[in-house]
Write an enzyme that holds these catalytic residues in place. Structure first.
Site, PDB file in Angstrom:
ATOM      1  N   THR A   1       4.753  13.793  50.556  1.00 19.74           N
ATOM      2  CA  THR A   1       4.782  15.177  51.023  1.00 19.74           C
ATOM      3  C   THR A   1       6.235  15.627  51.138  1.00 19.74           C
ATOM      4  O   THR A   1       6.591  16.439  51.970  1.00 19.74           O
ATOM      5  CB  THR A   1       3.926  15.279  52.306  1.00 19.74           C
ATOM      6  OG1 THR A   1       2.624  14.783  51.981  1.00 19.74           O
ATOM      7  CG2 THR A   1       3.756  16.695  52.822  1.00 19.74           C
ATOM      8  N   HIS A   2       7.066  15.078  50.285  1.00 19.59           N
ATOM      9  CA  HIS A   2       8.495  15.370  50.312  1.00 19.59           C
ATOM     10  C   HIS A   2       8.825  16.408  49.244  1.00 19.59           C
ATOM     11  O   HIS A   2       9.231  16.065  48.139  1.00 19.59           O
ATOM     12  CB  HIS A   2       9.288  14.077  50.090  1.00 19.59           C
ATOM     13  CG  HIS A   2       8.815  12.957  50.975  1.00 19.59           C
ATOM     14  ND1 HIS A   2       8.953  11.633  50.660  1.00 19.59           N
ATOM     15  CD2 HIS A   2       8.178  12.987  52.172  1.00 19.59           C
ATOM     16  CE1 HIS A   2       8.427  10.891  51.640  1.00 19.59           C
ATOM     17  NE2 HIS A   2       7.947  11.695  52.567  1.00 19.59           N
ATOM     18  N   ILE A   3       8.614  17.660  49.605  1.00 19.38           N
ATOM     19  CA  ILE A   3       8.896  18.763  48.694  1.00 19.38           C
ATOM     20  C   ILE A   3      10.052  19.553  49.267  1.00 19.38           C
ATOM     21  O   ILE A   3      10.071  19.832  50.461  1.00 19.38           O
ATOM     22  CB  ILE A   3       7.648  19.640  48.513  1.00 19.38           C
ATOM     23  CG1 ILE A   3       6.553  18.768  47.904  1.00 19.38           C
ATOM     24  CG2 ILE A   3       7.946  20.854  47.643  1.00 19.38           C
ATOM     25  CD1 ILE A   3       5.383  19.533  47.390  1.00 19.38           C
TER      26      ILE A   3
END
Lengths: 219, 577
Positions: free
Chosen positions: B505-507
Site C-alpha cells: 500500500t506504498h503509493i
C-alpha cells in the site's frame, strides 16, 4: 411464500459441528444425533447437492484425509452467497461495465450469486454421477469463472473459522496443522526450528469466549 | 449549508500523519484542533475479534469501502481507464488510525542519497543514464535534516531493530548500508522465526549482510517519551490486514489517541467524509464534509491539513480546484516494485503460522546505489527480505512447487498438503522511479457514491523496473539455493502493472514536495505553494519511491513540518521557506 430448502447432513460425518437453526441460533450437533437438516439461505436443495458434489471433487475425501464434504464447504458457500459478499457489497458496482484487460481485474456485472445461479445449471445432476463422471463434467467447465470462484470458495470453506459454516470441527485446520487464532507464541516462535509444532486448533469463539458476528450475518 | 464554528486547525484524515500533526499542535499550542475521519472509531480491545482470515484478510473489513469509492486505472494515455472494482494491488485503510492500524509495521528510513536522487545520479552516471521519460527530482530536504525526526519517530513507536551505522560507525548485524543514525533503536530486534533464520544463514554464507527487519511490532514492553506504554509482541501472526489485539504493534489508536484523548483542545469526528477544501484569495478557508448524520456541513479553519493518504490528498486538491499554476498536481505517481522474488519449498516444516508483520530479515547489499550500476541495465535497487507475518491458510493453500501441475482433485490436494507448511517467500522491494507518463487525474466517466469523479491512475512499469526485478529474482534464487530448498519458483518477471496482484500500500506522489513552486505542489514543510495555510502531508509528497516502506519517512516529514508550524508559523503566518 418461498419454499424453505434444507440440506441433510449425516451427524456421524459432522459430529461436534456448529450449525444454525432456522432462526439462526447456534446449535451444536453431536455424533449421536440423527441426520441434521441444515436450513439453506441461498441454494435450493438440488443446487446445494450439485455444488456439494463439485466441491467434493475439487477437495476430495481420500487417503490423504477428509475433504469438502466433512468440512461442510457447501454450507459455507451457501451462507456467503446469501450474505453481503454474494450480492457484491464488497465491490464497486457502478457502470458503465466495459470489458478490460486482465490487469484491470474482473469488470463483469454479474454478482457471485448470479455467477453461481447460472453456473450450477451447467452441473445439474452432478450429485447423481459417479466420481469419474463428475471429474469429467468438471473438466468441461474448469476454465469458467464459475469454476474458478467455486475453487476459491472450496479453499475458503475448508480453512475458514468454523463460525462461517465451513471447516466443521476444525477439520481443515487439523489437516494442515494450523492452530487457528491464538493469543501468543512468544515462547515458541524461535523454538521448534525444523520440527513440526502443532498445537490443538481453537476457533475464534473458543479464544474470545463468546460468539463473534461474521460478515455474512451483516446487512 | 450549515456552517460550524471556526477552529484553529482542521485535519482531514485520522491516520498516522494526521493524528501526529494533531498531537503536535494540540500539545504544544493552545490551538483548537479538529480531525475529520471518514471511518469509524476503534480501540485496541475491538481487535480481539479480528483474528479471522475471511472477514479481515479476504473481505478486508479494515479498508475503505470500495463500493462507494475506488480509482480507475490504465497503463497509458492510449488505454481506456476502468474502475478497480475490487481491491488488488493496494489496500487503503479507513477508520480511526487509517492504514496505520492494519499495517505490517516494517519501519525503514530511506537512504541519504534518495533525497537528492536527481543530483546524485547525474553526478555519478551522467544525465544520459536517466530514463527517457523520467520525472525524477530531489526532495528539497536532506537526510541530515530529517535524521532527528526519524529518531523521534522510532522512539514514538518503539521500533525494534539493530543499528548498522551509528554516527558513521558500521556495526555488524545491523544494516551497514543505512544512513548514519544518531541513536540505536529503542528496543532490541524481534525474535527470528525459522524461515528468517534460514535466510539469515544462507545470505551470510554468500557474503551478504542480513539484519533483522526494523519493526513497529515491538519486541518487548516499551514506554515512549510521551509516557505511552505498550506490550511486547506475542507473535500471534495477526498483524498485516488486522489490528493488534494487545497493542504491541504501534498504531495511531494505541500510540497517539491515548495522548489526544486527554487534550481539551482536540476533537476527533469520525464518520466525516470531506469532499472539498475551500481556497480563496491565496488562503484556505475550511473544508466541506458530509458528517456522520449525513448532513453536508462547512468547517471553517485557520489552517487546513490534508492527511488522507496519497490518493485522497491528490483527489481532494483536484476536486477542490486548488490553484496549481505550474500544473504539478497529480504527477510523479509511483508505487513500488514488490515481488515474490523466489518461492522456496523447504525440506522441513516451517511452522509459519507464528510470526509478526515485521518479524523477519532483510539484506540491502543491492539497495539504492550501494553497488555500482555502471554495468547493469538499471538504476537503483532495493532490499531482498523475508517476513514471517503469520501464514494464512486461505491465502496460501495451493501454492505449488513448479513440478506439480494439478489445480484440483486428489493429486492437487496431496501435493498442496505436502507443500503447505514448507513454502516460504523471498521478497524484493525495489525503488520505483518517477516518469512523466505515470500520473493521476480525474476520471471523465466514473463517479463515487456522492457523484464526484473518481481518481484516474495512469501507471505502468518501465524497463528500469523490469530489469531490476529480473536481476533481484536471480539473486533471491541464489539465496533460496543456499537455504537448501528442494524446489524453487523464481519470479517469472515483471510485465505490465497489474492492479489485481497485491504489491504494497506504498503509493506515492501527486502532491510532491520540492525546492521550487515550478516543480512541486508543496515546499519541504509540506506547505502548499498556492496557500500558505494549507498543508498536504503524507507520502503524496514523495517525488518518487525509494524502495522501503514509507511510514517512517511520512512521519519524520510531519514532525519537521509541525516544528516549523509551532515554532514559526503560529507566531508569524506566511511562507516557511
Amino acid at each position: 411464500m418461498k419454499r424453505r430448502h434444507f440440506l441433510t447432513l449425516s451427524a456421524a460425518s459432522v459430529g461436534g459441528a456448529l450449525v444454525y437453526t432456522l432462526d439462526r441460533r447456534p446449535y451444536v450437533v453431536s455424533a449421536q444425533d440423527k441426520p441434521v437438516r441444515v436450513p439453506l439461505r441461498f441454494f435450493t436443495e438440488t443446487e446445494a447437492l450439485d455444488v456439494a458434489a463439485a466441491v467434493a471433487r475439487i477437495f476430495p475425501s481420500d487417503e490423504s484425509g477428509p475433504g469438502a464434504n466433512e468440512a461442510g464447504v457447501v454450507v459455507y458457500v451457501d451462507r456467503q452467497l446469501a450474505g453481503p459478499y454474494g450480492r457484491d457489497r464488497y465491490r464497486y458496482t457502478q457502470g458503465p461495465f466495459e470489458s478490460g484487460i486482465p490487469e484491470q481485474g474482473y469488470q463483469g456485472k454479474a454478482t457471485p450469486r448470479e455467477i453461481y445461479r447460472e453456473g450450477v445449471k451447467k452441473i445439474a445432476g452432478l450429485s447423481k454421477l459417479a466420481p469419474v463422471e463428475q471429474d469429467a463434467a468438471l473438466k468441461q467447465i474448469e476454465t469458467t469463472s464459475f469454476f474458478t470462484l467455486m475453487r476459491t470458495h472450496t479453499i475458503e470453506g475448508m480453512f475458514c473459522d468454523p463460525m462461517h459454516g465451513g471447516n466443521i470441527g476444525m477439520i481443515g485446520w487439523q489437516l494442515i496443522g494450523f492452530p487457528g487464532p491464538r493469543m501468543t507464541y512468544f515462547e515458541d516462535v524461535d523454538s521448534h526450528y525444523g520440527n513440526p509444532f502443532r498445537p490443538k486448533p481453537q476457533s475464534l469463539r473458543q479464544v474470545v469466549g463468546r460468539p463473534v458476528k461474521p460478515s455474512e450475518d451483516e446487512a | 449549508m450549515k456552517r460550524l464554528p471556526e477552529v484553529d486547525a482542521v485535519i482531514v484524515g485520522g491516520g498516522w500523519t494526521g493524528l501526529l500533526m494533531a498531537h503536535q499542535l494540540a500539545s504544544r499550542t493552545s490551538m483548537s484542533v479538529v480531525v475529520l475521519e471518514r471511518g469509524a472509531p476503534r480501540k485496541t480491545r475491538d481487535y480481539l475479534d479480528t483474528m479471522d482470515e475471511l472477514d479481515y484478510a479476504i473481505r478486508l473489513r479494515m479498508m475503505q469501502d470500495i463500493s462507494k469509492e475506488t480509482v480507475t486505472f490504465r497503463h497509458s494515455e492510449r488505454g481506456r481507464a476502468l474502475p478497480v472494482r475490487q481491491y488488488g494491488s493496494f489496500l487503503p485503510g479507513a477508520g480511526v488510525g487509517g492504514a496505520g492500524e492494519h499495517w505490517s509495521g516494517i519501519s525503514y528510513r530511506y537512504v541519504p542519497d534518495s533525497f537528492d536522487l536527481l543530483t546524485k545520479t547525474k553526478e555519478k552516471y551522467g544525465a544520459k543514464r536517466l530514463p527517457e521519460d523520467h520525472a525524477i527530482q530531489d526532495w528539497g530536504v536532506s537526510y541530515a535534516e530529517l535524521e532527528p525526526h526519524y529518531t523521534r519517530t522510532e522512539r514514538l513507536m518503539g521500533i525494534s531493530g539493530k543499528a548498522g551505522n551509528l554516527n558513521g560507525k558500521l556495526i555488524e548485524g545491523g544494516n551497514i548500508f543505512e544512513g548514519p543514525r544518531s541513536e540505536e533503536y529503542p528496543t532490541p530486534p524481534m525474535k527470528m522465526p525459522y524461515l528468517a533464520a534460514l535466510f539469515r544463514d544462507a545470505s551470510k554464507s554468500l557474503g551478504y549482510h542480513p539484519y533483522p527487519l526494523p519493526a513497529a511490532t515491538t519486541s518487548q514492553p516499551y514506554t515512549n517519551p510521551d509516557g505511552v506504554s505498550r506490550a511486547g509482541c506475542s507473535y500471534c501472526g495477526y498483524c498485516e490486514r488486522y489490528g493488534c489485539m494487545i497493542g504491541a504493534k504501534s498504531q495511531p489508536t494505541n500510540t497517539l489517541i491515548p495522548l489526544l484523548a486527554k487534550r481539551k483542545n482536540f476533537t476527533l469526528r469520525p464518520g466525516c467524509w470531506v469532499r472539498r477544501v475551500t481556497v480563496e484569495g491565496g488562503q484556505a478557508r475550511g473544508v466541506t464534509c458530509i458528517d456522520a448524520s449525513g448532513e453536508e456541513v462547512f468547517q471553517p479553519a485557520g489552517i487546513v491539513f490534508l492527511a488522507s493518504w496519497t490518493l485522497n490528498n491528490t483527489r481532494l486538491l483536484m476536486l477542490s480546484k486548488v490553484p496549481d499554476p505550474h500544473q504539478n498536481l497529480g504527477r510523479n505517481l509511483t508505487h513500488q516494485i514488490s515481488i515474490p522474488a523466489a518461492t522456496v519449498f523447504t525440506e522441513k516444516p516451517l511452522n509459519r503460522f507464528m510470526g509478526a508483520g515485521s518479524a523477519g530479515i532483510a539484506m540491502n547489499d543491492f539497495d539504492a546505489d550501494v553497488f555500482d550500476h555502471s554495468n547493469v541495465p538499471f538504476l537503483r535497487g532495493g532490499h531482498i527480505y523475508t517476513v514471517c507475518y503469520g501464514f494464512r491458510p486461505m491465502a496460501n493453500f495451493g501454492v505449488m512447487p513448479p513440478s506439480r501441475k494439478a489445480q484440483w482433485g486428489s493429486a492437487w490436494k496431496k501435493a498442496a498438503l505436502d507443500a503447505y507448511d514448507r513454502t516460504g517467500r523471498i521478497s524484493f522491494y525495489g525503488e520505483h522511479l518517477a516518469y512523466k507518463g505515470n500520473f493521476m487525474d480525474l476520471d471523465p466517466v466514473y463517479k463515487d457514491a456522492q457523484g464526484d469523479p473518481l481518481l484516474r491512475l495512469t501507471l505502468d512499469w518501465r524497463d528500469n523496473e523490469r530489469n531490476m526485478a529480473k536481476f533481484m529474482a536471480e539473486k533471491a534464487t541464489g539465496i533460496a539455493r543456499a537455504m537448501g530448498a528442494r524446489e524453487i519458483t523464481p519470479f517469472p518477471g515483471l510485465k505490465s502493472y497489474d492492479a489485481t496482484r497485491y504489491q504494497s500500500t506504498h503509493i506515492q506522489g501527486g502532491a510532491i514536495m520540492g525546492a521550487s513552486p515550478a516543480t512541486s505542489v508543496v515546499n519541504s514543510y509540506l506547505q502548499h505553494w498556492s496557500a500558505n495555510n494549507l498543508f498536504v502531508i503524507g507520502s503524496s509528497a514523495f517525488p518518487q519511491n525509494p524502495s522501503g516502506n514509507p511510514t517512517l519517512t511520512a512521519m519524520a516529514l510531519t514532525y519537521r513540518a509541525a516544528d516549523a508550524i509551532v515554532e514559526r508559523y503560529v507566531k508569524k503566518p506566511g511562507s516557511l521557506v
